[in-house]
Design an enzyme around this catalytic site. Structure first.
Site, PDB file in Angstrom:
ATOM      1  N   ARG A  84      -7.754  -4.539  -3.255  1.00 13.80           N
ATOM      2  CA  ARG A  84      -7.342  -3.347  -4.026  1.00 13.80           C
ATOM      3  C   ARG A  84      -8.328  -3.156  -5.179  1.00 13.80           C
ATOM      4  O   ARG A  84      -8.120  -3.665  -6.272  1.00 13.80           O
ATOM      5  CB  ARG A  84      -5.916  -3.543  -4.573  1.00 13.80           C
ATOM      6  N   CYS A 136       0.837  -1.213   0.000  1.00 15.72           N
ATOM      7  CA  CYS A 136       0.000   0.000   0.000  1.00 15.72           C
ATOM      8  C   CYS A 136       0.865   1.253   0.000  1.00 15.72           C
ATOM      9  O   CYS A 136       0.545   2.242  -0.666  1.00 15.72           O
ATOM     10  CB  CYS A 136      -0.920   0.029   1.223  1.00 15.72           C
TER      11      CYS A 136
HETATM   12  C1  BEZ Z   1       0.565  -4.549   1.827  1.00  9.83           C
HETATM   13  O1  BEZ Z   1       1.777  -4.707   1.900  1.00  9.83           O
HETATM   14  O2  BEZ Z   1       0.064  -3.517   1.417  1.00  9.83           O
HETATM   15  C2  BEZ Z   1      -0.317  -5.666   2.255  1.00  9.83           C
HETATM   16  C3  BEZ Z   1       0.103  -6.962   2.029  1.00  9.83           C
HETATM   17  C4  BEZ Z   1      -0.703  -7.998   2.440  1.00  9.83           C
HETATM   18  C5  BEZ Z   1      -1.903  -7.739   3.064  1.00  9.83           C
HETATM   19  C6  BEZ Z   1      -2.307  -6.431   3.248  1.00  9.83           C
HETATM   20  C7  BEZ Z   1      -1.525  -5.399   2.841  1.00  9.83           C
END
Ligand code: BEZ
Length: 235
Positions: free
Chosen positions: A135, A52
């Site tokens: 997402r 994110c």
């Molecule tokens: C992230 O790194 O944005 C992420 C990875 C796995 C689950 C939720 C967020």
């Protein structure tokens, strides 16, 4: 809201569901505050997570480019406002990534602790996670109609060049009443509407119209890159 309340997921062609929300840029009424602009409403799983963070830095760095195409960005996660503020401050003050640094996220990030907006927009997909939004990316036109929806899982960051290509493609298809072939980019040939009569089909196949026909139902014509950019970006 009851745990087992079911929500109809919005679809392409639907009016974007309305909501009022608290964001890092103040309260918003969606989509009415954005009437007249395109909007990309997107969700992310959680603040202070690496994928994110890479996505927010990329989107924030491209915000001017999206704004120049008459498009505003609005993010959402099921975290609270203070978490959002702390995360965005950390991004600006501490994170340097792929040449991006001091990145300020100026577009609103919605707090959605109750998950009401995420549920309404089908951003919660329990097979992937029941507590984090996937997402999701909703492209909403200036009349508040959903025009494209793209979903990515938690583990894969979005391709922002593709998001920009989709926006420019939607605007080009609208402005020139054409369709766009696989991998289209401004400057590539565009697809003209199908022949609506046997006479038109015949003319096209006999080369009487200014287009290239692969068969009577599949004809393309040139559309200059400059013309596209002038129309879409007013440049
Ligand atoms: C992230 O790194 O944005 C992420 C990875 C796995 C689950 C939720 C967020």
């Amino acid at each position: 809201m009851c745990e087992n309340t079911s929500y109809a997921m919005p679809r392409i062609g639907d009016k974007a569901p309305e909501f009022k929300a608290v964001t890092t840029q103040g309260e918003i009424n969606f989509p009415s505050d954005y009437s007249g602009s395109w909007v990309i409403l997107f969700s992310h799983p959680a603040d202070f997570t690496p994928v994110c963070t890479s996505e927010f830095m990329t989107f924030a760095s491209m915000e001017k480019q999206f704004n120049e195409a008459n498009c505003k960005l609005v993010g959402l996660s099921v975290d609270g406002l203070y978490s959002h503020i702390a995360w965005l401050r950390t991004i600006k003050e501490k994170i340097e990534y792929k040449g991006m640094k001091n990145v300020e996220v100026n577009f609103p990030l919605i707090e959605d602790i109750t998950m009401e907006v995420a549920r309404t927009y089908g951003m919660l997909q329990p097979g992937e996670s029941s507590t984090k939004a996937v997402r999701a990316v909703f492209f909403i036109d200036p009349k508040g109609i959903i025009r494209t929806i793209i979903y990515y899982p938690l583990s894969l960051g979005r391709n922002f060049d593709e998001l920009y290509r989709v926006l420019i493609g939607l605007q080009t298809a609208d402005a020139f009443s054409v369709a766009l072939p696989a991998d289209w980019r401004p400057g590539d040939d565009v697809i003209v509407p199908p022949a609506g009569s046997c006479g038109v089909a015949k003319n096209r196949m006999e080369g009487k119209e200014d287009m290239k026909c692969y068969d009577w139902f599949f004809c393309t014509k040139k559309l200059d890159k400059e013309k596209v950019l002038k129309t879409v970006l007013k440049k």
